[in-house]
Design a protein around this motif. Structure first.
Motif, PDB file in Angstrom:
ATOM      1  N   ALA A  11       0.836  -1.206   0.000  1.00 40.25           N
ATOM      2  CA  ALA A  11       0.000   0.000   0.000  1.00 40.25           C
ATOM      3  C   ALA A  11       0.871   1.256   0.000  1.00 40.25           C
ATOM      4  O   ALA A  11       0.573   2.236  -0.697  1.00 40.25           O
ATOM      5  N   LYS A  12       1.968   1.233   0.751  1.00 41.59           N
ATOM      6  CA  LYS A  12       2.889   2.378   0.771  1.00 41.59           C
ATOM      7  C   LYS A  12       3.500   2.592  -0.611  1.00 41.59           C
ATOM      8  O   LYS A  12       3.603   3.732  -1.084  1.00 41.59           O
ATOM      9  N   LYS A  13       3.900   1.511  -1.265  1.00 38.85           N
ATOM     10  CA  LYS A  13       4.469   1.627  -2.611  1.00 38.85           C
ATOM     11  C   LYS A  13       3.438   2.218  -3.573  1.00 38.85           C
ATOM     12  O   LYS A  13       3.755   3.100  -4.370  1.00 38.85           O
ATOM     13  N   LEU A  14       2.213   1.749  -3.480  1.00 39.18           N
ATOM     14  CA  LEU A  14       1.132   2.247  -4.328  1.00 39.18           C
ATOM     15  C   LEU A  14       0.952   3.750  -4.163  1.00 39.18           C
ATOM     16  O   LEU A  14       0.877   4.496  -5.134  1.00 39.18           O
ATOM     17  N   VAL A  15       0.933   4.206  -2.923  1.00 36.70           N
ATOM     18  CA  VAL A  15       0.723   5.631  -2.637  1.00 36.70           C
ATOM     19  C   VAL A  15       1.893   6.466  -3.173  1.00 36.70           C
ATOM     20  O   VAL A  15       1.688   7.556  -3.718  1.00 36.70           O
ATOM     21  N   LYS A  16       3.102   5.964  -3.047  1.00 36.77           N
ATOM     22  CA  LYS A  16       4.275   6.688  -3.558  1.00 36.77           C
ATOM     23  C   LYS A  16       4.212   6.815  -5.075  1.00 36.77           C
ATOM     24  O   LYS A  16       4.507   7.879  -5.630  1.00 36.77           O
ATOM     25  N   ILE A  17       3.809   5.760  -5.736  1.00 33.26           N
ATOM     26  CA  ILE A  17       3.667   5.803  -7.190  1.00 33.26           C
ATOM     27  C   ILE A  17       2.557   6.779  -7.578  1.00 33.26           C
ATOM     28  O   ILE A  17       2.718   7.593  -8.487  1.00 33.26           O
ATOM     29  N   MET A  18       1.425   6.697  -6.880  1.00 29.21           N
ATOM     30  CA  MET A  18       0.302   7.596  -7.170  1.00 29.21           C
ATOM     31  C   MET A  18       0.698   9.063  -6.985  1.00 29.21           C
ATOM     32  O   MET A  18       0.208   9.931  -7.708  1.00 29.21           O
ATOM     33  N   ALA A  19       1.587   9.330  -6.041  1.00 28.20           N
ATOM     34  CA  ALA A  19       2.033  10.702  -5.769  1.00 28.20           C
ATOM     35  C   ALA A  19       3.162  11.126  -6.710  1.00 28.20           C
ATOM     36  O   ALA A  19       3.662  12.252  -6.600  1.00 28.20           O
ATOM     37  N   GLY A  20       3.575  10.241  -7.591  1.00 26.49           N
ATOM     38  CA  GLY A  20       4.653  10.571  -8.520  1.00 26.49           C
ATOM     39  C   GLY A  20       5.993  10.720  -7.834  1.00 26.49           C
ATOM     40  O   GLY A  20       6.859  11.456  -8.299  1.00 26.49           O
ATOM     41  N   TRP A  21       6.160  10.016  -6.719  1.00 27.33           N
ATOM     42  CA  TRP A  21       7.399  10.057  -5.936  1.00 27.33           C
ATOM     43  C   TRP A  21       7.757  11.496  -5.535  1.00 27.33           C
ATOM     44  O   TRP A  21       8.901  11.919  -5.596  1.00 27.33           O
ATOM     45  N   SER A  34      13.877   8.179   1.685  1.00 23.86           N
ATOM     46  CA  SER A  34      13.360   9.527   1.906  1.00 23.86           C
ATOM     47  C   SER A  34      11.891   9.641   1.498  1.00 23.86           C
ATOM     48  O   SER A  34      11.265  10.672   1.688  1.00 23.86           O
ATOM     49  N   ALA A  35      11.344   8.573   0.938  1.00 22.36           N
ATOM     50  CA  ALA A  35       9.923   8.534   0.590  1.00 22.36           C
ATOM     51  C   ALA A  35       9.183   7.785   1.693  1.00 22.36           C
ATOM     52  O   ALA A  35       9.265   6.573   1.790  1.00 22.36           O
ATOM     53  N   HIS A  36       8.508   8.533   2.539  1.00 22.97           N
ATOM     54  CA  HIS A  36       7.779   7.908   3.642  1.00 22.97           C
ATOM     55  C   HIS A  36       6.336   7.639   3.233  1.00 22.97           C
ATOM     56  O   HIS A  36       5.670   8.524   2.706  1.00 22.97           O
ATOM     57  N   GLY A  37       5.874   6.430   3.504  1.00 21.42           N
ATOM     58  CA  GLY A  37       4.459   6.103   3.395  1.00 21.42           C
ATOM     59  C   GLY A  37       3.859   6.399   4.754  1.00 21.42           C
ATOM     60  O   GLY A  37       3.935   5.586   5.668  1.00 21.42           O
ATOM     61  N   ALA A  38       3.319   7.601   4.911  1.00 23.18           N
ATOM     62  CA  ALA A  38       2.858   8.077   6.214  1.00 23.18           C
ATOM     63  C   ALA A  38       1.376   7.795   6.423  1.00 23.18           C
ATOM     64  O   ALA A  38       0.552   8.131   5.565  1.00 23.18           O
ATOM     65  N   HIS A  39       1.063   7.200   7.558  1.00 21.11           N
ATOM     66  CA  HIS A  39      -0.328   6.905   7.895  1.00 21.11           C
ATOM     67  C   HIS A  39      -1.043   8.151   8.406  1.00 21.11           C
ATOM     68  O   HIS A  39      -0.486   8.902   9.197  1.00 21.11           O
ATOM     69  N   ILE A  40      -2.271   8.324   7.971  1.00 22.08           N
ATOM     70  CA  ILE A  40      -3.112   9.403   8.486  1.00 22.08           C
ATOM     71  C   ILE A  40      -3.626   8.989   9.867  1.00 22.08           C
ATOM     72  O   ILE A  40      -3.463   9.711  10.833  1.00 22.08           O
ATOM     73  N   MET A  41      -4.238   7.833   9.922  1.00 19.48           N
ATOM     74  CA  MET A  41      -4.650   7.243  11.203  1.00 19.48           C
ATOM     75  C   MET A  41      -3.585   6.216  11.571  1.00 19.48           C
ATOM     76  O   MET A  41      -3.048   5.546  10.700  1.00 19.48           O
ATOM     77  N   PRO A  42      -3.280   6.065  12.849  1.00 14.61           N
ATOM     78  CA  PRO A  42      -2.189   5.172  13.276  1.00 14.61           C
ATOM     79  C   PRO A  42      -2.346   3.731  12.800  1.00 14.61           C
ATOM     80  O   PRO A  42      -3.460   3.257  12.569  1.00 14.61           O
ATOM     81  N   VAL A  43      -1.227   3.068  12.683  1.00 15.46           N
ATOM     82  CA  VAL A  43      -1.180   1.666  12.254  1.00 15.46           C
ATOM     83  C   VAL A  43      -1.993   0.778  13.190  1.00 15.46           C
ATOM     84  O   VAL A  43      -2.467  -0.283  12.788  1.00 15.46           O
ATOM     85  N   THR A  44      -2.190   1.190  14.420  1.00 15.71           N
ATOM     86  CA  THR A  44      -2.920   0.376  15.390  1.00 15.71           C
ATOM     87  C   THR A  44      -4.360   0.116  14.970  1.00 15.71           C
ATOM     88  O   THR A  44      -4.978  -0.821  15.460  1.00 15.71           O
ATOM     89  N   TYR A  45      -4.892   0.935  14.058  1.00 11.11           N
ATOM     90  CA  TYR A  45      -6.219   0.664  13.509  1.00 11.11           C
ATOM     91  C   TYR A  45      -6.025  -0.317  12.360  1.00 11.11           C
ATOM     92  O   TYR A  45      -5.815   0.079  11.215  1.00 11.11           O
ATOM     93  N   ALA A  46      -6.066  -1.595  12.680  1.00 11.71           N
ATOM     94  CA  ALA A  46      -5.710  -2.649  11.728  1.00 11.71           C
ATOM     95  C   ALA A  46      -6.474  -2.550  10.419  1.00 11.71           C
ATOM     96  O   ALA A  46      -5.929  -2.808   9.358  1.00 11.71           O
ATOM     97  N   LEU A  58       5.170  11.302   1.916  1.00 11.08           N
ATOM     98  CA  LEU A  58       5.742  12.499   2.521  1.00 11.08           C
ATOM     99  C   LEU A  58       7.261  12.388   2.603  1.00 11.08           C
ATOM    100  O   LEU A  58       7.802  11.297   2.728  1.00 11.08           O
ATOM    101  N   CYS A  59       7.924  13.529   2.547  1.00  9.84           N
ATOM    102  CA  CYS A  59       9.371  13.569   2.791  1.00  9.84           C
ATOM    103  C   CYS A  59       9.578  13.492   4.309  1.00  9.84           C
ATOM    104  O   CYS A  59       8.634  13.725   5.081  1.00  9.84           O
ATOM    105  N   PRO A  60      10.775  13.177   4.770  1.00  9.58           N
ATOM    106  CA  PRO A  60      11.013  13.088   6.219  1.00  9.58           C
ATOM    107  C   PRO A  60      10.670  14.379   6.970  1.00  9.58           C
ATOM    108  O   PRO A  60      10.130  14.336   8.072  1.00  9.58           O
ATOM    109  N   GLY A  61      10.943  15.522   6.373  1.00  7.41           N
ATOM    110  CA  GLY A  61      10.659  16.789   7.040  1.00  7.41           C
ATOM    111  C   GLY A  61       9.177  17.024   7.265  1.00  7.41           C
ATOM    112  O   GLY A  61       8.766  17.495   8.322  1.00  7.41           O
TER     113      GLY A  61
END
Length: 128
Positions: A11-21, A34-46, A58-61
Motif C-alpha cells: 500500500a505504501k508503494k502504491l501511494v508513492k507511485i500515485m504521488a509521482g514520488w 526519503s519517501a515515507h508512506g505516512a499513515h493518516i490514522m495510526p497503524v494500530t487501527y488494523a 511524505l518527505c522526512p521533514g
C-alpha cells in the motif's frame, strides 16, 4: 514477513507511485528511504493500516522530522489534510472507528494485497 506487513508495504508503494514520488505536502521529489508512506490514522487501527486512502507520500521533514511535520504539529496537519484532500480525513477516521469497535477484526490480508496489487496494475496500464 506476515501478510499484514506485506499488505502495508504494498500500500505504501502504491501511494508513492500515485504521488509521482513527490512529497504530497511540499512537493519535494523523494526516493528510497526519503519517501515515507505516512499513515493518516495510526497503524494500530488494523482495518486502515494497508488502505491507500490512509496513506500519504511524505518527505522526512513533512512526516516526522521538521518543526511543522505531521508528528510535531498534528492539528495543523489535519487542517492541511482537510484543505488539500477534502473529506479524506473524515472517511479514514470513520473506517478506523468502525474497525476499533471490534478489538479483533477479521481481516483477510491476502485479499487486501490482491486489491492493492490490482490498483498497482491499473496504474501501470495507465502510464503505458
Amino acid at each position: 514477513m506476515s501478510q499484514k506487513s506485506l499488505a502495508i508495504d504494498e500500500a505504501k508503494k502504491l501511494v508513492k507511485i500515485m504521488a509521482g514520488w513527490k512529497c504530497e505536502k511540499c512537493g519535494k521529489p523523494v526516493e528510497g528511504r526519503s519517501a515515507h508512506g505516512a499513515h493518516i490514522m495510526p497503524v494500530t487501527y488494523a482495518g486502515t493500516c494497508a488502505d491507500p486512502e490512509n496513506l500519504l507520500c511524505l518527505c522526512p521533514g513533512c512526516h516526522s522530522m521538521g518543526p511543522n511535520s505531521a508528528h510535531q504539529q498534528p492539528q495543523q496537519y489535519v487542517y492541511w489534510l482537510d484543505e488539500t484532500f477534502p473529506g479524506r480525513y473524515e472517511r479514514v477516521r470513520e473506517k478506523a472507528i468502525k474497525y476499533s469497535q471490534n478489538p479483533y477484526p477479521k481481516i483477510d490480508w491476502k485479499e487486501v494485497r490482491k486489491e492493492n496489487k490490482k490498483k498497482l496494475e491499473e496504474l501501470s496500464e495507465q502510464s503505458t
